[in-house]
Design an enzyme around this catalytic site. Structure first.
Site, mmCIF file in Angstrom:
data_model
loop_
_atom_site.group_PDB
_atom_site.id
_atom_site.type_symbol
_atom_site.label_atom_id
_atom_site.label_comp_id
_atom_site.label_asym_id
_atom_site.label_seq_id
_atom_site.Cartn_x
_atom_site.Cartn_y
_atom_site.Cartn_z
ATOM 1 N N LEU A 1 0.572 -0.832 0.122
ATOM 2 C CA LEU A 1 0.372 -0.272 -0.090
ATOM 3 C C LEU A 1 1.208 1.477 0.380
ATOM 4 O O LEU A 1 0.134 2.374 -0.411
ATOM 5 C CB LEU A 1 -1.336 0.092 0.959
ATOM 6 C CG LEU A 1 -2.170 -0.779 1.282
ATOM 7 C CD1 LEU A 1 -2.704 -1.167 2.481
ATOM 8 C CD2 LEU A 1 -2.712 -1.135 -0.249
ATOM 9 N N SER A 2 2.536 1.050 -0.059
ATOM 10 C CA SER A 2 3.471 2.257 -0.351
ATOM 11 C C SER A 2 2.782 3.517 -1.621
ATOM 12 O O SER A 2 3.259 4.436 -0.698
ATOM 13 C CB SER A 2 4.455 2.348 0.034
ATOM 14 O OG SER A 2 5.094 0.982 1.123
ATOM 15 N N LYS B 1 15.329 -7.041 1.805
ATOM 16 C CA LYS B 1 15.731 -5.777 2.704
ATOM 17 C C LYS B 1 17.911 -6.275 3.224
ATOM 18 O O LYS B 1 18.342 -4.983 3.335
ATOM 19 C CB LYS B 1 15.586 -5.505 4.018
ATOM 20 C CG LYS B 1 13.888 -4.825 3.379
ATOM 21 C CD LYS B 1 13.226 -4.467 4.880
ATOM 22 C CE LYS B 1 11.677 -4.930 4.674
ATOM 23 N NZ LYS B 1 11.035 -3.782 5.473
#
Ligand code: ATR
Length: 264
Positions: free
Chosen positions: A15-16, A65
């Site tokens: 949803l970024s 990441k």
């Protein structure tokens, strides 16, 4: 127009873009934020596009990441200590990796009516976001961090990175004041097979998942008389810190932004 991306795999759920594009518009910034599903082999190319100024900034999510780190010139101290990067920015022609998950989690906890200092924390899971959570908890002076993961080896690997944690076998429940679900179980309404009936009340059940807004884990905690909280604010805050790094403006978090994260 300036371009920003969130990269990951899968990425469809992210949803970024919704949140960042809302803030870009609100702050009259001429830029666009999109999501891109990539494979590990694409990392070098997409990150080099930041160096070439074809892309202004990148958010990184599961499972990259850590994998992005070799392609960066420098890490912030938090990214260095967690070996986890979720925000990439070009500063003075240097590609810098930041970790905004740590301040996202810290701010979200501070907003709660829960004094975390000296508390015993039990974390379920050992995935991408857990190093940041451990780092943040440690800074907030909790008394103990216990980790359990289905694949024990991954929790043991975290132990070599963070000596302060204790690892226990999957399925055991120690005494705790706060329990954090950092597994992906619950994203599709699955249930964790734990019997929490003996844990007592007045604990904090925290789920990193924010969609669905109430996982079965949180429902169960609540039913037993505990405080429950989802990962919505953590997500908002990590995004707002990234936004500030890129645009120099602190975006607003309010009812409108919280609404953006509700189920479509
Ligand atoms: P990654 O592990 O790639 O970083 P993640 O979404 O950040 O991905 O982490 C997924 C977490 O959910 C892991 O801790 C995973 O446990 P394993 O390490 O054993 O895979 C946990 N998880 C996912 N499905 C699970 C299940 N059915 N039961 C228990 N734990 C599960």
């Amino acid at each position: 127009m300036k371009k920003y991306f969130v990269i990951g795999n899968p990425i469809n759920h992210s949803l970024s873009p919704k949140l960042h594009n809302y803030w870009l518009k609100e702050n009259n910034i001429d830029a666009i934020y999109d999501k891109k599903k990539i494979d590990a082999k694409d990392l070098q190319t997409i990150i080099s596009e930041v160096k070439e100024k074809k892309i202004e900034g990148i958010n990184v999510t599961v499972p990259f990441k850590k994998a992005v780190i070799p392609f960066l010139d420098k890490l912030s101290p938090e990214a260095e200590q967690t070996q986890s990067v979720n925000t990439i920015i070009l500063t003075n022609n240097i590609l810098v990796g930041h970790n905004t998950d740590i301040s996202g989690f810290t701010r979200a906890i501070k907003d709660l009516n829960f004094n975390i200092e000296g508390k015993k924390i039990f974390i379920l899971g050992a995935g991408g976001v857990v190093p940041s959570i451990i780092f943040a908890l440690n800074k907030m002076n909790v008394s103990e961090i216990i980790i359990s993961n289905r694949t024990r080896q991954k929790a043991d690997d975290l132990k070599s990175q963070f000596k302060i944690i204790n690892v226990i076998d999957w399925g055991n429940i120690p005494k705790f004041d706060m329990i954090i679900n950092a597994t992906s179980l619950g994203l599709n309404n699955e249930t964790l097979n734990f019997n929490f009936s003996e844990v007592g009340d007045n604990k904090l059940f925290y789920d990193v998942i924010y969609n669905p807004s109430e996982t079965n884990f949180l429902k169960e905690g609540k039913k037993l008389g505990n405080q429950s909280e989802n990962g919505k604010l953590m997500f908002m805050y990590q995004a707002s810190v990234s936004f500030k790094l890129w645009h120099g403006v602190e975006p607003k978090i309010n009812i409108n932004t919280l609404k953006l994260l509700e189920n479509d």
